[in-house]
Motif scaffolding. Structure first.
Motif, PDB file in Angstrom:
ATOM      1  N   GLU A  23       0.841  -1.199   0.000  1.00 60.10           N
ATOM      2  CA  GLU A  23       0.000   0.000   0.000  1.00 60.10           C
ATOM      3  C   GLU A  23       0.874   1.246   0.000  1.00 60.10           C
ATOM      4  OE1 GLU A  23      -3.850  -1.855   2.418  1.00 60.10           O
ATOM      5  OE2 GLU A  23      -2.529  -0.408   3.403  1.00 60.10           O
ATOM      6  N   THR A  24       0.346   2.358  -0.453  1.00 63.14           N
ATOM      7  CA  THR A  24       1.117   3.600  -0.546  1.00 63.14           C
ATOM      8  C   THR A  24       0.712   4.626   0.503  1.00 63.14           C
ATOM      9  OG1 THR A  24      -0.449   4.453  -2.196  1.00 63.14           O
ATOM     10  CG2 THR A  24       1.512   3.307  -3.016  1.00 63.14           C
ATOM     11  N   VAL A  25      -0.445   4.455   1.111  1.00 60.66           N
ATOM     12  CA  VAL A  25      -0.953   5.444   2.073  1.00 60.66           C
ATOM     13  C   VAL A  25      -0.970   4.832   3.472  1.00 60.66           C
ATOM     14  CG1 VAL A  25      -2.895   6.919   2.716  1.00 60.66           C
ATOM     15  CG2 VAL A  25      -2.357   6.543   0.296  1.00 60.66           C
ATOM     16  N   PHE A  26      -0.406   5.564   4.418  1.00 60.82           N
ATOM     17  CA  PHE A  26      -0.407   5.110   5.811  1.00 60.82           C
ATOM     18  C   PHE A  26      -1.732   5.451   6.485  1.00 60.82           C
ATOM     19  CE2 PHE A  26       4.165   5.119   5.150  1.00 60.82           C
ATOM     20  CZ  PHE A  26       4.600   4.050   5.924  1.00 60.82           C
ATOM     21  N   ASN A  27      -2.234   4.519   7.300  1.00 61.12           N
ATOM     22  CA  ASN A  27      -3.340   4.797   8.215  1.00 61.12           C
ATOM     23  C   ASN A  27      -2.770   5.394   9.499  1.00 61.12           C
ATOM     24  OD1 ASN A  27      -5.461   3.193   6.623  1.00 61.12           O
ATOM     25  ND2 ASN A  27      -3.879   1.656   6.983  1.00 61.12           N
ATOM     26  N   THR A  28      -3.615   6.016  10.305  1.00 62.79           N
ATOM     27  CA  THR A  28      -3.140   6.609  11.556  1.00 62.79           C
ATOM     28  C   THR A  28      -3.942   6.102  12.746  1.00 62.79           C
ATOM     29  OG1 THR A  28      -4.589   8.542  11.301  1.00 62.79           O
ATOM     30  CG2 THR A  28      -2.332   8.714  10.433  1.00 62.79           C
ATOM     31  N   VAL A  29      -3.233   5.959  13.871  1.00 60.11           N
ATOM     32  CA  VAL A  29      -3.846   5.664  15.166  1.00 60.11           C
ATOM     33  C   VAL A  29      -3.318   6.707  16.137  1.00 60.11           C
ATOM     34  CG1 VAL A  29      -4.007   4.043  17.079  1.00 60.11           C
ATOM     35  CG2 VAL A  29      -4.049   3.191  14.724  1.00 60.11           C
ATOM     36  N   LEU A  30      -4.209   7.448  16.776  1.00 61.28           N
ATOM     37  CA  LEU A  30      -3.790   8.461  17.739  1.00 61.28           C
ATOM     38  C   LEU A  30      -3.322   7.785  19.018  1.00 61.28           C
ATOM     39  CD1 LEU A  30      -3.630  11.565  18.255  1.00 61.28           C
ATOM     40  CD2 LEU A  30      -5.886  11.351  19.340  1.00 61.28           C
ATOM     41  N   LEU A  31      -2.136   8.145  19.483  1.00 54.78           N
ATOM     42  CA  LEU A  31      -1.619   7.606  20.731  1.00 54.78           C
ATOM     43  C   LEU A  31      -2.366   8.191  21.918  1.00 54.78           C
ATOM     44  CD1 LEU A  31       2.209   7.796  19.961  1.00 54.78           C
ATOM     45  CD2 LEU A  31       0.891   5.698  20.254  1.00 54.78           C
ATOM     46  N   THR A  32      -2.578   7.371  22.932  1.00 54.80           N
ATOM     47  CA  THR A  32      -3.206   7.848  24.160  1.00 54.80           C
ATOM     48  C   THR A  32      -2.169   7.884  25.282  1.00 54.80           C
ATOM     49  OG1 THR A  32      -3.891   5.599  24.749  1.00 54.80           O
ATOM     50  CG2 THR A  32      -5.450   6.934  23.499  1.00 54.80           C
ATOM     51  N   ASN A  33      -2.336   8.844  26.168  1.00 54.06           N
ATOM     52  CA  ASN A  33      -1.384   9.041  27.258  1.00 54.06           C
ATOM     53  C   ASN A  33      -1.733   8.106  28.418  1.00 54.06           C
ATOM     54  OD1 ASN A  33      -0.650  11.625  29.668  1.00 54.06           O
ATOM     55  ND2 ASN A  33       0.746  10.188  28.726  1.00 54.06           N
TER      56      ASN A  33
END
Length: 807
Positions: A350-360
């Protein structure tokens, strides 16, 4: 201490130069240059840089003797208050070659940079040191022979490395090249937290192979074996491929002009460091003992945005998610932008990265989950962070050009094994024990080994759960050697070896390494010492009575207790200890009355270097280590049995290692025949603080002092063996038994997650000491039937095990 690949604001060189202009121009394209120059040469230096179109250079006026800034330049560290500065050793050639100007240069650099400088008496040189930035260091063992260093113990050298540079695990090796300089950067290069290059030069390959094998058997900060890459660097062509410079997103490699060899070396770097730009440069002055690394030194970003993450290994397709833990530290003091902290991930192709927001999760600690993927997927990911200073960083540093990768699906078996150390003939046969796990079933497990140049294979039997064992089937004699590895094959024909490459070697010896004689009625320190030995793989024998034959041991640890639970030695036992020491045996002995009050103390006091003062009283203050000894920097409160603790001082070749205020409480002695440690308190009664003030650290130092291993690295490698997590059964009905093993003290969090990744229960949360632990959990009736995951998290690692609840 900063690792070479961490963010740098400039690179330090010296004028007159020892580097080609095309290399300096390439560096200046990406990173500013700081240049040492004398006042008399400043004008010509400015003209030279300008004429070569290099304008981003800052000159620091100082009188140096040579251009080897790596050897005498600044070692960048962050102190306990997160302030960046220079921990400055005494340049070893300042003593040997009269290079006082080189040695003093950091005193001019620190104020020019506006940072602090901390000076130590330790003699060292940058070319003979490399670090992972996590407190693990590597050197040739010649450092112990440098002027001044050779007047203090190895333990004192190691203590200084810990106190000034934070090196708590120090791997040292005999120089394999027999060169005049004995620097580790002539034959090895650390590339990352988990990868190291070791050369082959066509002359000293047997020695180099031995070091490569030793490193491959060494665990990194994350508890996983280092990946060792080999580069052919022919001695006949003066190749210095490992004497490279990692600077931000580039690697500058010295090349020779022998095209095929140069191309092969560059290819190894590209394979080992994906995403970095690997650049080769040649110069007629480069040699296999002196090239780019020797003549450059990074100056690190004092406000760096630091990210640390243990890359994921291959994952099960059945996992509900792939959990990622991240440590993020903005040294600028600026706050992180919590809406800009991400895991970027995609599937291979794949060419596009997915994102996951980090939690503190807590201060500086963040986490996130990559969603579960189908069997056969290859996941590529990296971590990204931004702070309010404007800095933004990734892990790996070169992302998105380089990233971490793991596979999803059927995996090869995972083998966890405590390497066998030198083994006494009297206890033969040795047992090979390993924990072997797989996402399916194990088809076979074997030990493959070489004895007297003949290959053998012994089948390992499944003892219980994931535990497999086999006894060596050959007969041996003292002085023999065995080279072995473990092979596991699952029912899908996937094969794994431990170690991944090469063999583990051990020797047959005539004595047990450690004998523990525990006469203490309350038996506190003896079991603690035994657990320590077991956790790091030392052959030991624990006894609650005095041995009739001490000669079968190399080292003896004797615990006599504190009044009124103490046992005094009789004259026969006291004389047996003296005879053992005179025969070359090392002795540790602790006891509240054994140095002054007991009837027979005069028989052995002098052997321990102990001068008895009086019967003493209770300990009321801190028990503190002594500067310049292997206990330097240690300080403990004491909560052990505490009546009539003998007061002692040193005599003869003995020297103090512990005091409580003005009261002497510990003495060490080092003679040509033996070494000894004498304590008037119980080791187990010390209260653990922060390193080095822990009982494990103290035992570690005593074992190093006794030189129980063939080198510092061997024992500490074994100690950082990682963690294991097991369930008594993976099919649970009403109660859950969780067994875990950790090899160093850590905060431990064990939780249960359901199939969609929601935490449903906390099994355990608290501090655990090194060793094996068992948690039993009843009352699972609140959970519905189905698949769950037990997730264990320590300070540096995680493990996950699946189980199914059926009620």
């Amino acid at each position: 201490m900063c690792a070479e690949w961490e963010p740098a604001t400039s690179v330090l060189v010296r004028y007159p130069l020892g580097l080609p202009w095309n290399l300096l121009q390439s560096i200046a394209d990406e990173t500013p240059i700081t240049c040492f120059v004398s006042s008399s040469n400043q004008s010509s230096a400015q003209s030279a840089f300008t004429s070569h179109s290099i304008t981003n250079v800052t000159f620091v006026i100082t009188d140096t003797d040579t251009y080897w800034t790596r050897d005498y330049g600044p070692w960048g560290v962050f102190d306990g208050n997160d302030n960046y500065g220079i921990s400055d050793h005494v340049y070893n050639r300042a003593d040997e070659a009269g290079r006082e100007g080189d040695d003093q240069s950091s005193w001019d650099l620190a104020p020019a940079l506006g940072i602090e400088l901390w000076k130590t008496r330790l003699r060292h040189t940058g070319g003979n040191f490399m670090t992972d930035g996590h407190g693990i260091g590597f050197s040739s063992d010649d450092l112990y022979n440098y002027t001044v260093n050779n007047t203090i113990s190895h333990d004192s050298v190691n203590a200084l490395m810990n106190n000034y540079w934070g090196i708590d695990t120090y791997h040292t090796y005999p120089d394999p090249l027999g060169s005049y300089i004995n620097h580790i950067d002539c034959y090895a290069k650390i590339l990352s937290d988990e990868a190291i290059i070791v050369i082959k030069n066509g002359v000293d390959d047997a020695n180099l192979d031995a070091i490569a094998t030793q490193i491959e058997g060494t665990n990194n900060y994350y508890g996983r074996p280092y990946k060792v890459y080999r580069i052919d660097a022919p001695n006949s062509h003066d190749a210095a491929y490992c004497n490279s410079l990692i600077l931000n997103k580039r690697v500058y490699v010295p090349i020779t002009g022998y095209t095929s060899e140069d191309d092969s070396a560059i290819a190894v770097y590209e394979r080992a460091m994906p995403g970095y730009e690997i650049l080769g440069f040649s110069d007629g002055s480069f040699a296999n003992t002196d090239a780019i690394h020797c003549r450059t030194m990074a100056i690190f970003d004092e406000g760096m945005l630091y990210i640390d993450h243990a890359p994921l290994l291959n994952q099960l397709a059945s996992s509900p998610f792939y959990h990622i833990d991240v440590y993020i530290k903005p040294y600028s003091g600026s706050a992180l932008k919590n809406d800009s902290l991400f895991i970027y991930w995609k599937l291979y192709g794949e060419t596009v990265f997915n994102t996951v927001l980090l939690t503190n999760d807590s201060i500086n600690y963040y986490s996130g989950n990559i969603p579960s993927q189908i069997d056969g997927s290859i996941v590529e990911y990296y971590v990204y962070a931004v702070d309010n200073s404007g800095r933004h960083e990734s892990d790996p540093y070169v992302a998105p050009d380089g990233y971490y990768t793991f596979s999803v699906g059927d995996e090869s078996p995972v083998i966890s094994h405590q390497a066998i150390s030198d083994y006494p003939a009297s206890e033969w046969p040795a047992t090979v024990s390993a924990t072997i796990t797989d996402d399916g079933n194990i088809g076979s497990a074997t030990v493959e080994y070489m004895y007297n140049s003949v290959p053998y294979i012994d089948t390992m039997n499944n003892i219980s759960g994931n535990l497999y064992e086999a006894d060596f089937s050959v007969s041996v004699s003292i002085g023999d050697s065995i080279r072995y590895k473990i092979k596991a094959v699952d029912n899908s024909s996937k094969v794994s070896y431990f170690p991944d490459t090469g063999y583990i070697t051990f020797h047959i010896i005539d004595k047990t390494i450690v004998g523990i004689i525990d006469l203490d009625v309350t038996a506190l320190s003896g079991p603690f010492i035994k657990n320590y030995c077991d956790s790091i793989g030392y052959i030991n024998q624990y006894m609650t009575s005095f041995s009739a034959d001490l000669s079968q041991y190399v080292n003896i640890f004797i615990c006599l207790g504190v009044y009124s639970n103490n046992i005094p030695l009789n004259s026969s036992q006291a004389n047996a200890i003296v005879d053992f020491m005179n025969s070359g045996g090392n002795v540790y002995m602790e006891g509240g009355d054994c140095w002054c009050y007991d009837t027979n103390h005069s028989i052995y006091d002098n052997m321990f270097g102990v001068n008895p003062i009086n019967d003493g009283g209770s300990i009321s203050g801190n028990v503190s280590g002594v500067s310049g000894t292997f206990t330097e920097g240690m300080s403990f409160t004491y909560s052990g049995e505490n009546n009539y603790i003998d007061k002692i001082s040193s005599t003869g070749t003995g020297y103090m290692i512990f005091n409580e205020g003005s009261n002497g409480r510990g003495v060490a002695n080092s003679t040509v025949l033996y070494k000894s440690v004498a304590l008037s308190f119980e080791l187990a009664g010390l209260v653990d603080g922060t390193a080095p003030s822990t009982r494990d650290s103290l035992l570690n130092a005593i074992f190093d002092f006794f030189e129980i291993t063939s080198g510092i690295s061997k024992k500490r490698d074994l100690k950082k063996e990682g963690i294991t997590l097991n369930l008594k059964s993976n099919l649970i009905r009403d109660k859950l038994e969780v067994k875990y093993h950790i090899c160093k003290s850590s905060d431990v969090n064990i939780s249960i997650y359901n199939i969609v990744g929601k935490k449903v229960s906390t099994v355990f949360k608290g501090r655990s000491q090194s060793g094996s632990h068992l948690c039993r959990i009843n009352g699972l009736n609140k959970l519905s039937n189905g698949v769950y995951f037990v997730h264990l998290k320590t300070d540096s690692e995680t493990r996950t095990v699946k189980f199914e609840l059926i009620k």
